[in-house]
Design an enzyme around this catalytic site. Structure first.
Site, short mmCIF file in Angstrom:
data_model
loop_
_atom_site.label_atom_id
_atom_site.label_comp_id
_atom_site.label_asym_id
_atom_site.label_seq_id
_atom_site.Cartn_x
_atom_site.Cartn_y
_atom_site.Cartn_z
N GLU A 274 -5.94 3.73 5.74
CA GLU A 274 -5.50 3.56 4.35
C GLU A 274 -5.88 4.76 3.47
O GLU A 274 -5.08 5.16 2.63
CB GLU A 274 -6.11 2.27 3.80
N SER B 160 -11.36 -0.52 2.32
CA SER B 160 -10.79 -0.85 3.64
C SER B 160 -10.25 0.42 4.28
O SER B 160 -9.48 1.14 3.66
CB SER B 160 -9.63 -1.83 3.47
N ARG C 297 0.81 -1.23 0.00
CA ARG C 297 0.00 0.00 0.00
C ARG C 297 0.85 1.28 0.00
O ARG C 297 0.40 2.34 0.46
CB ARG C 297 -0.97 0.04 1.19
C1 LIG Z 1 -15.55 -0.22 -2.42
C2 LIG Z 1 -14.05 -0.01 -2.48
C3 LIG Z 1 -13.20 -1.10 -2.61
C4 LIG Z 1 -11.81 -0.91 -2.66
N1 LIG Z 1 -11.00 -2.00 -2.79
C5 LIG Z 1 -9.66 -1.85 -2.85
C6 LIG Z 1 -8.80 -2.98 -2.97
O1 LIG Z 1 -9.24 -4.12 -3.05
N2 LIG Z 1 -7.47 -2.77 -3.00
C7 LIG Z 1 -6.92 -1.52 -2.95
O2 LIG Z 1 -5.69 -1.40 -3.00
N3 LIG Z 1 -7.72 -0.42 -2.86
C8 LIG Z 1 -9.06 -0.54 -2.81
N4 LIG Z 1 -9.88 0.55 -2.68
C9 LIG Z 1 -9.27 1.89 -2.60
C10 LIG Z 1 -9.22 2.64 -3.96
O3 LIG Z 1 -10.19 2.14 -4.85
C11 LIG Z 1 -7.86 2.54 -4.63
O4 LIG Z 1 -6.87 3.04 -3.77
C12 LIG Z 1 -7.82 3.33 -5.95
O5 LIG Z 1 -6.65 3.00 -6.67
C13 LIG Z 1 -7.85 4.83 -5.76
O6 LIG Z 1 -7.88 5.41 -7.04
P1 LIG Z 1 -8.69 6.74 -7.32
O7 LIG Z 1 -8.50 7.07 -8.76
O8 LIG Z 1 -10.07 6.65 -6.85
O9 LIG Z 1 -7.85 7.76 -6.43
P2 LIG Z 1 -8.39 8.96 -5.50
O10 LIG Z 1 -9.21 8.40 -4.41
O11 LIG Z 1 -9.00 10.02 -6.35
O12 LIG Z 1 -7.01 9.48 -4.90
C14 LIG Z 1 -6.27 8.68 -4.01
C15 LIG Z 1 -4.84 9.25 -3.93
O13 LIG Z 1 -4.22 9.07 -5.19
C16 LIG Z 1 -3.82 10.34 -5.71
N5 LIG Z 1 -4.01 10.30 -7.15
C17 LIG Z 1 -5.09 9.84 -7.83
N6 LIG Z 1 -4.87 9.97 -9.16
C18 LIG Z 1 -3.64 10.52 -9.29
C19 LIG Z 1 -2.85 10.92 -10.41
N7 LIG Z 1 -3.26 10.76 -11.66
N8 LIG Z 1 -1.62 11.46 -10.16
C20 LIG Z 1 -1.17 11.63 -8.90
N9 LIG Z 1 -1.87 11.28 -7.81
C21 LIG Z 1 -3.09 10.73 -8.02
C22 LIG Z 1 -4.69 11.37 -5.02
O14 LIG Z 1 -4.05 12.64 -5.01
C23 LIG Z 1 -4.81 10.76 -3.65
O15 LIG Z 1 -3.65 11.05 -2.91
C24 LIG Z 1 -11.27 0.40 -2.61
C25 LIG Z 1 -12.14 1.50 -2.49
C26 LIG Z 1 -13.52 1.29 -2.42
C27 LIG Z 1 -14.44 2.47 -2.31
#
Ligand SMILES: Cc1cc2nc3c(=O)[nH]c(=O)nc-3n(C[C@H](O)[C@H](O)[C@H](O)COP(=O)(O)OP(=O)(O)OC[C@H]3O[C@@H](n4cnc5c(N)ncnc54)[C@H](O)[C@@H]3O)c2cc1C
Length: 350
Positions: free
Chosen positions: A344, A243, A166
């Site tokens: 997380e 999580s 992570r």
């Molecule tokens: C129902 C659910 C299930 C999930 N299951 C998992 C799982 O199984 N495993 C897991 O690892 N995670 C899981 N997650 C967490 C999440 O989905 C992941 O961490 C996902 O990769 C976040 O991506 P996002 O585009 O939504 O990022 P955001 O939530 O928009 O941002 C998260 C972070 O990433 C940064 N970020 C996003 N895009 C960029 C970019 N292009 N450049 C620089 N920084 C950036 C943001 O600034 C922030 O710091 C889950 C979440 C939910 C709601």
């Protein structure tokens, strides 16, 4: 590029809490990212890169600077002449699961266990997303980034991203330094799916043949839906950030202490091969055994009825309600088990 003002952020997140962005823009290209960075720098505003909003807790006060939503699209496929692997160059703004579906449809192995994770492609290297026995660190060949310090675009190889559980440089040592523009994944054409995680093994128990990538993807999505870990319209337990706590990695003396405390209560710490290998213990077990079982409710916040690690917004929660429950859980786990749970999700504007 249009710059908007006072844009509500809650609807752009899966947890649905938090106030507005003072300024908001969408970047569809590296040039627009550069333009947005100039805008923020010239006004001395903090810049926050937004993907799919699935790993965020946005403060009730919102974000005082510019929120830049990454909307760079495109999935390009080619074969590497060196390794023979299939390389997918994917825009940061692509929906992660859309890319996984494409890779599986092209019979390329390496990301099938990561089916159904919400969010964008650009978000995946940030916390090295992982699930069901796979992590993106295993397949990321390189990440194209915009450097906010000098305005240059550069390519980082997988090793330079510093991937761990992570963690990557993007959410640790180089936080707020880079914006991810594009990620290149190196997948194996015709490869077998990874069926190592207990839930998946159970699902395929009794199957005579190795399951296909397609049936693995379907199984992962089904298992995730049953835990509200797949965003499913109408399922209130999905109003979460996934999580909420990382599985703690324990030193031997901490593990011994935990086992002793559990034995004193007539309990045994559950053992999972995937966690044991990394000397991690299940955060879900700790949360459940600290008085916060699935379905726990306190006002507008609670624990998912389907997953003990997901803090959910029961409808009208504020960010401070979410933080209140987070603090309460951390405090009880520390009191009862002597372990500090680390959250997380990313906290924005606190
Ligand atoms: C129902 C659910 C299930 C999930 N299951 C998992 C799982 O199984 N495993 C897991 O690892 N995670 C899981 N997650 C967490 C999440 O989905 C992941 O961490 C996902 O990769 C976040 O991506 P996002 O585009 O939504 O990022 P955001 O939530 O928009 O941002 C998260 C972070 O990433 C940064 N970020 C996003 N895009 C960029 C970019 N292009 N450049 C620089 N920084 C950036 C943001 O600034 C922030 O710091 C889950 C979440 C939910 C709601």
């Amino acid at each position: 590029m249009t710059i908007l003002e006072n844009v509500p952020l809650a609807p752009l997140t899966t947890l649905k809490v938090g106030g507005p962005a003072r300024y908001f823009a969408e970047a569809k290209s590296a040039a627009e990212v550069s333009e947005a960075a100039d805008f923020a720098r010239s006004r001395n505003l903090p810049l926050f890169a937004l993907g799919g909003g699935s790993n965020l807790v946005v403060a009730d006060e919102g974000w005082p600077g510019l929120v830049l939503k990454l909307a760079i699209l495109g999935i390009e496929e080619r074969t590497s002449s060196d390794s023979g692997k299939t390389l997918f160059e994917v825009g940061a703004g692509e929906e992660w699961d859309r890319f996984v579906a494409r890779a599986v449809a092209r019979n390329c192995a390496g990301v099938e266990c990561l089916s159904g994770i919400p969010g964008s492609v650009g978000g995946t290297p940030v916390q090295n997303v992982g699930a069901y026995g796979q992590e993106v660190s295993e397949t990321i060949a390189s990440v194209l980034v915009f450097d906010l310090k000098d305005g240059q675009v550069r390519e980082l190889c997988g090793e330079a991203c510093g991937f761990e559980y992570r963690t990557s440089i993007f959410n640790s040592s180089e936080r707020d330094h880079f914006i991810v523009l594009r990620v290149t994944y190196s997948l194996t054409q015709g490869g077998k799916p990874r069926i190592e995680y207990a839930d998946l093994k159970k699902h395929f128990a009794g199957f005579q043949q190795t399951p296909s990538l397609t049936s693995t993807r379907e199984a992962v999505r089904r298992i995730r839906a049953a835990k509200a870990m797949l965003i499913t319209p109408g399922d209130e337990d999905c109003r979460s950030a996934g999580s909420f706590f990382k599985n703690p990695v324990l030193a031997p003396d901490q593990y011994e202490n935990l086992t002793r405390r559990a034995a004193a209560k007539g309990l045994q710490i559950p053992s999972y091969p995937a966690l044991d290998a990394l000397k991690k213990v299940s955060a879900a077990w700790l949360v459940e055994h600290s008085g916060f079982s699935k379905g726990y409710k306190s006002g507008q916040v609670g624990i998912s009825r389907k997953h003990a690690l997901a803090i959910v917004n029961r409808g009208e929660a504020t960010a401070s309600d979410i933080l209140g429950l987070k603090d309460h859980i951390q405090q009880r786990v520390e009191e009862l088990w002597g372990i500090q749970l680390l959250p997380e999700p990313v906290f924005v504007g606190f």
